[in-house]
Structures are given as C-alpha cells and as structure tokens.
Motif scaffolding. Structure first.
Motif, mmCIF file in Angstrom:
data_model
loop_
_atom_site.group_PDB
_atom_site.id
_atom_site.type_symbol
_atom_site.label_atom_id
_atom_site.label_comp_id
_atom_site.label_asym_id
_atom_site.label_seq_id
_atom_site.Cartn_x
_atom_site.Cartn_y
_atom_site.Cartn_z
ATOM 1 N N MET A 1 1.004 -1.171 -0.027
ATOM 2 C CA MET A 1 0.022 0.081 0.179
ATOM 3 C C MET A 1 0.772 1.344 -0.065
ATOM 4 N N SER A 2 0.401 2.244 -0.722
ATOM 5 C CA SER A 2 1.199 3.743 -0.653
ATOM 6 C C SER A 2 0.682 4.377 0.731
ATOM 7 N N SER A 3 1.662 4.947 1.265
ATOM 8 C CA SER A 3 1.603 5.520 2.503
ATOM 9 C C SER A 3 1.440 7.027 2.540
ATOM 10 N N GLU A 4 1.400 7.722 1.270
ATOM 11 C CA GLU A 4 1.024 9.051 0.930
ATOM 12 C C GLU A 4 -0.209 9.571 1.656
ATOM 13 N N LYS A 5 -0.285 10.781 1.806
ATOM 14 C CA LYS A 5 -1.371 11.374 2.254
ATOM 15 C C LYS A 5 -2.551 11.535 1.192
ATOM 16 N N PHE A 6 -3.897 11.124 1.566
ATOM 17 C CA PHE A 6 -4.802 11.180 0.814
ATOM 18 C C PHE A 6 -5.250 12.620 0.246
ATOM 19 N N ASN A 7 -4.783 13.009 -0.766
ATOM 20 C CA ASN A 7 -4.888 14.228 -1.157
ATOM 21 C C ASN A 7 -5.739 14.295 -2.529
ATOM 22 N N THR B 1 0.653 1.239 -12.640
ATOM 23 C CA THR B 1 1.199 -0.069 -12.528
ATOM 24 C C THR B 1 0.276 -0.952 -11.352
ATOM 25 N N ASP B 2 0.243 -2.035 -11.516
ATOM 26 C CA ASP B 2 -1.007 -2.788 -10.751
ATOM 27 C C ASP B 2 -0.757 -2.794 -9.335
ATOM 28 N N THR B 3 0.440 -2.422 -8.751
ATOM 29 C CA THR B 3 0.557 -2.317 -7.415
ATOM 30 C C THR B 3 1.734 -1.434 -6.891
ATOM 31 N N PRO B 4 1.691 -0.857 -5.894
ATOM 32 C CA PRO B 4 2.784 0.063 -5.647
ATOM 33 C C PRO B 4 4.355 -0.644 -5.425
ATOM 34 N N LYS B 5 5.265 0.250 -5.634
ATOM 35 C CA LYS B 5 6.771 -0.608 -5.899
ATOM 36 C C LYS B 5 7.043 -1.410 -4.603
ATOM 37 N N GLY B 6 7.484 -2.886 -4.739
ATOM 38 C CA GLY B 6 7.651 -3.558 -3.738
ATOM 39 C C GLY B 6 6.541 -4.432 -3.122
ATOM 40 N N SER B 7 5.287 -4.020 -3.525
ATOM 41 C CA SER B 7 3.991 -4.952 -3.144
ATOM 42 C C SER B 7 3.959 -6.137 -4.000
ATOM 43 N N THR B 8 3.418 -7.145 -3.379
ATOM 44 C CA THR B 8 3.026 -8.417 -3.941
ATOM 45 C C THR B 8 1.524 -8.449 -4.653
ATOM 46 N N TYR B 9 1.466 -8.745 -5.892
ATOM 47 C CA TYR B 9 0.026 -8.826 -6.490
ATOM 48 C C TYR B 9 -0.496 -10.362 -6.289
ATOM 49 N N PHE B 10 -1.313 -10.482 -5.356
ATOM 50 C CA PHE B 10 -1.823 -12.166 -5.069
ATOM 51 C C PHE B 10 -2.838 -12.192 -6.206
ATOM 52 N N LYS B 11 -2.683 -13.431 -6.647
ATOM 53 C CA LYS B 11 -3.522 -14.228 -7.764
ATOM 54 C C LYS B 11 -4.113 -15.351 -7.240
ATOM 55 N N PRO B 12 -5.161 -15.642 -7.781
ATOM 56 C CA PRO B 12 -5.969 -16.827 -7.385
ATOM 57 C C PRO B 12 -5.097 -18.083 -7.495
ATOM 58 N N LYS B 13 -5.382 -19.141 -6.727
ATOM 59 C CA LYS B 13 -4.663 -20.085 -6.755
ATOM 60 C C LYS B 13 -5.006 -21.184 -7.748
ATOM 61 N N LYS B 14 -6.182 -21.050 -8.394
ATOM 62 C CA LYS B 14 -6.850 -21.800 -9.485
ATOM 63 C C LYS B 14 -7.626 -20.911 -10.200
#
Length: 488
Positions: free
Chosen positions: A1-7, A195-208
């Motif tokens: 998650m990105s930690s920057e302020k919600f602006n 990009t699909d996720t913030p840098k360094g974050s994991t994009y979780f995919k379905p197992k099946k």
C-alpha cells in the motif's frame, strides 16, 4: 500500500492511479450510454419502433452480466493495467459499428457487443484496493465509482449538443464516433501510466483459474444458488427477443439460446467444482477462510442499487420528455441530474462506510433508497419540473451512496479474489438492470418504480445477515509466505 497522504488534488503515486482509473471508468460509461440521450433522433433516422428502442436499452446491459464475471477473472490473473487497456481498445470497435449502422439489426448487434465495456468497472475496484489502505478504501473506491459513473450524465448532457453541432439527421453518428475515439486513445494513456501495485508490493493471484474459490461446502452451495439468477436473466432476455416478445429472434433461435445457456451453466458448475473440490477432501485452514454470504448479500444490494441506476438512466430522458413535454436536449440535461449525483453520492457512501462502518451505512442508505423510489413513483405531469428534479436527485443520493458503500466492503472480503468478487457483484447490478428494464417494457412507469422500491426492502432484510468486516484477512503468496492485510 502507498503511505502518502490522501489528497484528491494530487496527481502523484496512488492518487495518480486513482485519477487515471476513474477517468478510464468515466470513458467506459460515456461509451456504454452514448445512445440513451440520442435515442429519439436515432429512432427518427433509422425508423425504429418503440418496442425496438426498448429492446436496444435491454441489449445494452445484457452482455455485461457474463462480461463482468469474465473480466473479474482476467483482472485477477493478468492484472488491471493490461486488462483495462485492452478493454478500452477492443470495445471501441463495436462503438464505431454502432455509429455507422443503418438498420435495427446492425444497431442491435453493436449495442449487444458494447455491453462488454460495462465490465470496466470491475478492473478499477481491484487496482484501487491494491493502492489504498482499508481506512481510505471506501472513499477511494467511492471516488473511482462515482466520478466514473458520472460518464453517463456527461453523455446525456453533452452528446445531444455535439450531435446538433454536426447538424442534420446524421449528427448522432459523429457524436457516437467521437466517444469511440476517446476509448481507443485512453487505452494507450492508461497502459503507459499505471502499475498494478505500488513498488515492492505483491500482487496476489487466485490459486486456481476457471471459477471463484470458496472455503466451505455450505459456501459452495450458496455460490451455485447465486449463479442461477445470472443465467435466468440471460434467458429472460432471449424470451424478450423471441416471438413472444419483440419478435427479433425466431422460435428456433430462442430455443437454441436456451439450450446454450443450460449447457454453459452446466460447464460453469463443473469448473466451479473443479476449483473447489479440495474442500471435500480437506478443510481450508481457518486463517484462509472467508464467508461467501458476505458476497451474496452485496450481490443482492447491488442488484437494487446499480441495477436500478442503469435502468433509470436508460429510461429517464424519455420519461422527462413525455411527462413534461421537453425536447431531446432539454430532457437529456434534466435527466442527467440523476447521474450527476454520482460525483458526491458514491464517494459519500464510501466515506460514511470508512467512518461509521460498512453494515450500518448500508442499512440506512438502503432504507432511504426504498423511500426514494416510492416518492419518484408519484411524479406526473401535475408536478412542477423543479420539484420533480429535486425528488429524483434525492433518490439518486441513496442509490449511488449505496453503491459506494457496497464496494467499500467488496475489497475487504478476500484480496486475491477481489476481481472475481467484484465481477460477480457487478454482474448482479446488470442482472437488476435487465430485470428492471424488462419490467419497464411490460408495466406502467409508476409500477416500474414501485418494483424497484420493493426490491430495496428485500435488500434491507438480507443485510441483517451480513457481518461487519473486522480484523485481518490472510493471503498466501506463491512462496507460501502468509501476509495479513487489515480490513478495519
């Protein structure tokens, strides 16, 4: 998650992703509803009957039912960036087809195919959930959905004027074609800027792949039950187009569609079993489980909220035109007041959910929705136009606020399945739209609004079975590492 302020005024990091995503969604809605405000002039140009106009309105939302489920799976597997870009580019083709059509059959085929662009909403739900923490998620998803949904209002407000600028009976073709160019152009803008996720974050995919995962036998049964209305609605559409309805399909063609739907349903059940057969052998670990009843309740609520919005947005310009004797451009502008509320209502519903809780917010908004449609049902020619607009806008606040609250809860159920859960819930919105538009084609306008109000009462009752999301949800990456994601 990105930690920057919600602006909301920022165009960097997570806010850039949010803004580009609602813009993509906005364009999908402009394209999806580009015909509604132009329908009267299209009807004059092509020579359409009232029954054919209503058929086009139903076709516009039909394909979106399976499309949202499919796009949800594709999004979870391949990521939102690629999926959104491809959808915008591919769906510009049927938009151009509609712009050059010169018969009802050509219009119908193009309109049916354009229903696929309505699946774009699902994609943004996943990417926003990747970039924003739970405490901001309702507001962020509300902005994404609300500002994107405003595309239907923008279409109603601007396209009649664009058509008039080009002049003549063919001006509507240029207006429709311009929306196709917007979709094609933004496909490239989106692809190269998110990009699909913030840098360094994991994009979780379905197992099946191939179906929605559930975590208990009871949930599997409930999932199967919740699939039935989606196929039944497509069968209802086939009936509407058969000789028993508007006679667009032959009797044999209708029977072939019914048989195909049954076959596809059986295949869907088989795929669902294949994805979930492990639950008959070994229990899913407690920390990985989720309750499918949460999804079922949100499906029912979205049936009423977004389903009614799609139906009402489609019929409201004609309703105002006939009730208050308005011209095409005037009726389109007045009717846009309903969708105009999306700018504030949907983000408002998400914000209220973040602040006061998902369940209590949904209970209040659903009750207001029922009262709102009951009030709209009373509108007739004896009302003043300003009062009618105020009542419609008040009703739309609860409708769209409810939509925002629904999708403030969807990403908090199971992260790696967010696209598929959003797809199913979103599809129920289209199930509602087809159902309500079919009702609209068979009864008076007043009865149409009463039916929606009754469906809201049913939604309120199902809400009593929903649990407030609390604590954390667990996700396991491809290396077997467990990650806890806060949902409160």
């Amino acid at each position: 998650m990105s930690s920057e302020k919600f602006n909301v005024l920022s165009f960097r990091g997570k806010m850039k992703v949010l803004h580009l995503s609602w813009m993509a969604f906005f364009i999908t809605f402009v394209v999806w509803f580009n015909a509604a405000p132009l329908m009267s002039v299209i009807a004059d140009s092509i020579g359409l009957t009232t029954a054919q106009i209503k058929t086009l309105l139903i076709l516009n939302v039909a394909l979106t039912i399976p499309a949202r489920v499919i796009i949800g799976m594709v999004t979870d597997k391949y990521g939102p960036r690629l999926t959104y870009s491809a959808l915008l580019a591919i769906c510009s083709i049927p938009c151009f087809m509609f712009a050059v059509a010169d018969s009802f059959e050509q219009l119908a085929i193009a309109r049916f195919l354009l229903g696929f662009i309505g699946a774009g909403f699902v994609i943004g739900i996943r990417i926003v959930s990747e970039w924003f923490p739970a405490k901001e998620l309702g507001t962020a998803e509300g902005i994404y959905g609300g500002w994107g949904n405003f595309g239907s209002a923008a279409a109603a407000f601007t396209l009649p004027t664009v058509a008039l600028l080009f002049g003549g009976e063919e001006g509507w073709r240029y207006a429709i074609g311009i929306t196709g160019l917007m979709s094609l152009s933004f496909a490239f803008i989106y692809y190269f800027n998110v990009t699909d996720t913030p840098k360094g974050s994991t994009y979780f995919k379905p197992k099946k792949a191939g179906g929605l995962e559930v975590t208990s036998k009871g949930d599997l049964l409930l999932l199967i039950i919740m699939k039935v209305p989606m196929y039944a609605t497509l069968g209802l559409l086939a009936w509407k187009l058969s000789p028993s309805g508007v006679d667009m399909l032959t009797h044999d063609m209708a029977l072939a569609i019914y048989a195909s739907l049954i076959a596809i349903f059986c295949f869907d059940l088989y795929q669902t079993y294949e994805v979930n057969k492990h639950i008959f052998v070994k229990e899913v670990p407690e920390f990985e489980r989720y309750e499918f009843k949460q999804v079922a309740v949100l499906n029912v609520l979205y049936f009423t909220t977004f389903g009614s919005e799609l139906a009402v947005v489609s019929m409201l310009p004609l309703f105002f035109a006939e009730t208050f004797s308005l011209g095409m451009a005037q009726a389109g502008m007045v009717a846009s007041s309903y969708a105009f509320m999306n700018l504030m209502s949907r983000p408002g519903g998400g914000w209220l959910s973040d602040k006061y809780g998902r369940k209590v917010t949904l209970l209040i908004l659903t009750a207001g929705l029922a009262l709102g449609y009951f009030s709209v049902a009373q509108i007739d020619g004896s009302w003043s136009l300003p009062l009618a607009i105020i009542v419609v806008m008040a009703c739309s606040f609860f409708v769209q606020g409810g939509e925002g609250a629904v999708f403030a809860a969807v990403p908090l159920i199971k992260r790696r399945l967010t696209g598929q859960i959003a797809g199913m819930t979103g599809a129920y919105g289209n199930v509602g739209a087809v159902f309500f538009l079919t009702v609209f084609s068979m009864v008076s306008t007043q009865t149409f609004f009463y039916v929606i109000a009754v469906s809201a009462v049913f939604g309120f009752i199902t809400l009593l079975f929903m649990n407030e999301p609390k604590g954390h949800m667990a996700e396991v990456n491809e290396d077997g590492e467990v990650t806890l994601i806060s949902v409160s």
